[in-house]
Design an enzyme around this catalytic site. Structure first.
Site, PDB file in Angstrom:
ATOM      1  CB  SER A 108      -4.072  -6.663   4.293  1.00  0.00           C
ATOM      2  OG  SER A 108      -3.635  -5.481   3.922  1.00  0.00           O
ATOM      3  CE  LYS A 161     -12.359  -7.413   1.528  1.00  0.00           C
ATOM      4  NZ  LYS A 161     -10.817  -6.749   0.932  1.00  0.00           N
ATOM      5  NE  ARG A 166      -2.769  -7.012  -4.395  1.00  0.00           N
ATOM      6  CZ  ARG A 166      -3.562  -7.227  -3.335  1.00  0.00           C
ATOM      7  NH1 ARG A 166      -3.174  -7.494  -2.066  1.00  0.00           N
ATOM      8  NH2 ARG A 166      -4.960  -7.082  -3.591  1.00  0.00           N
ATOM      9  CG  HIS A 169      -1.834  -1.009   1.386  1.00  0.00           C
ATOM     10  ND1 HIS A 169      -1.996  -1.860   2.572  1.00  0.00           N
ATOM     11  CD2 HIS A 169      -3.063  -1.423   0.481  1.00  0.00           C
ATOM     12  CE1 HIS A 169      -3.231  -2.669   2.273  1.00  0.00           C
ATOM     13  NE2 HIS A 169      -3.559  -2.520   1.050  1.00  0.00           N
TER      14      HIS A 169
HETATM   15  P1  ADP Z   1      -9.808  -3.847  -0.785  1.00  0.00           P
HETATM   16  O1  ADP Z   1     -10.690  -4.263   0.167  1.00  0.00           O
HETATM   17  O2  ADP Z   1     -10.276  -2.521  -1.459  1.00  0.00           O
HETATM   18  O3  ADP Z   1      -9.152  -4.785  -1.699  1.00  0.00           O
HETATM   19  P2  ADP Z   1      -7.005  -3.498   0.470  1.00  0.00           P
HETATM   20  O4  ADP Z   1      -6.624  -2.694   1.386  1.00  0.00           O
HETATM   21  O5  ADP Z   1      -6.878  -5.035   0.492  1.00  0.00           O
HETATM   22  O6  ADP Z   1      -8.691  -3.046   0.090  1.00  0.00           O
HETATM   23  O7  ADP Z   1      -6.267  -3.095  -0.821  1.00  0.00           O
HETATM   24  C1  ADP Z   1      -6.666  -1.591  -1.415  1.00  0.00           C
HETATM   25  C2  ADP Z   1      -6.044  -1.432  -2.817  1.00  0.00           C
HETATM   26  O8  ADP Z   1      -4.357  -1.543  -2.740  1.00  0.00           O
HETATM   27  C3  ADP Z   1      -6.401  -2.488  -3.807  1.00  0.00           C
HETATM   28  O9  ADP Z   1      -6.521  -1.509  -5.040  1.00  0.00           O
HETATM   29  C4  ADP Z   1      -5.199  -3.230  -3.964  1.00  0.00           C
HETATM   30  O10 ADP Z   1      -5.000  -3.914  -5.164  1.00  0.00           O
HETATM   31  C5  ADP Z   1      -4.251  -2.583  -3.662  1.00  0.00           C
HETATM   32  N1  ADP Z   1      -2.989  -3.307  -3.201  1.00  0.00           N
HETATM   33  C6  ADP Z   1      -2.913  -3.998  -1.799  1.00  0.00           C
HETATM   34  N2  ADP Z   1      -1.857  -4.381  -1.691  1.00  0.00           N
HETATM   35  C7  ADP Z   1      -1.042  -4.227  -2.948  1.00  0.00           C
HETATM   36  C8  ADP Z   1       0.510  -4.582  -3.323  1.00  0.00           C
HETATM   37  N3  ADP Z   1       1.252  -5.524  -2.486  1.00  0.00           N
HETATM   38  N4  ADP Z   1       0.686  -3.981  -4.439  1.00  0.00           N
HETATM   39  C9  ADP Z   1      -0.233  -3.280  -5.138  1.00  0.00           C
HETATM   40  N5  ADP Z   1      -1.428  -2.836  -4.886  1.00  0.00           N
HETATM   41  C10 ADP Z   1      -1.923  -3.472  -3.853  1.00  0.00           C
END
Ligand code: ADP
Length: 164
Positions: free
Chosen positions: A134, A42, A96, A18
């Protein structure tokens, strides 16, 4: 003309992936609002307040003027409505693996229909961070694994407290 973008997510917790996306996004927009989704569906490990606090702490140590240009806000409901309320013209998402594509493709299509004035842009994290999620970081930590490579030291400490 100043451009405002929104980076929405659950951030449960914020990972190095992030952070990498946030750094990149600050190069594309003048002002970035990190929208922390309440996302009770979630079943997050961290409360909304904890997720916001962890993000704010990370951002405070960003170099240059980035801390002044990035803001963390909680939001509930439709992302496009939140974007309008923030005066944002851009939604930033991280991509990703191919596995993210299907969901992001649908979301972008729907959001585009809900508000065609808001553009979604995708950024890719550095290859060092692309595999981080995460969900897996929580799983590893809950099983006693070391998550130091995936999250900052303060986030790791808070995770250890949760799983102790
Ligand atoms: P959500 O519940 O919206 O998926 P996340 O906190 O898991 O929330 O992710 C938020 C954003 O960050 C999403 O667009 C996700 O694809 C991106 N993201 C999370 N981890 C990574 C990573 N390691 N590399 C690139 N983008 C990421």
């Amino acid at each position: 003309m100043s451009r405002t973008g929104i980076y929405p997510g659950t951030f449960d917790p914020v990972t190095n992936g992030h952070i990498d996306i946030i750094h990149r996004a600050t190069r594309v927009v003048d002002r970035l609002i990190i929208g922390v989704a309440i996302n009770a569906g979630k079943g997050p490990l961290f409360t909304l307040e904890e997720r916001v606090e962890m993000l704010e702490r990370e951002i405070a140590s960003f170099p240059g003027d980035a801390p002044e240009r990035v803001e963390v806000r909680a939001f509930e409901g439709l992302l496009t409505v939140f974007a309008v309320s923030c005066d944002a013209s851009l939604i930033v998402r991280g991509l990703r693996a191919v596995s993210d594509f299907e969901y992001e493709f649908q979301m972008t299509g729907m959001n585009g229909r809900l508000n065609p004035d808001i553009e979604t842009v995708f950024l890719m994290a550095s290859d060092k961070y692309q595999f981080i999620s995460s969900r897996l970081v929580k799983e590893i930590c809950s099983l006693g694994g070391d998550v130091s490579h995936f999250v900052s030291a303060p986030v790791k400490d808070r995770m250890l407290v949760k799983y102790s």
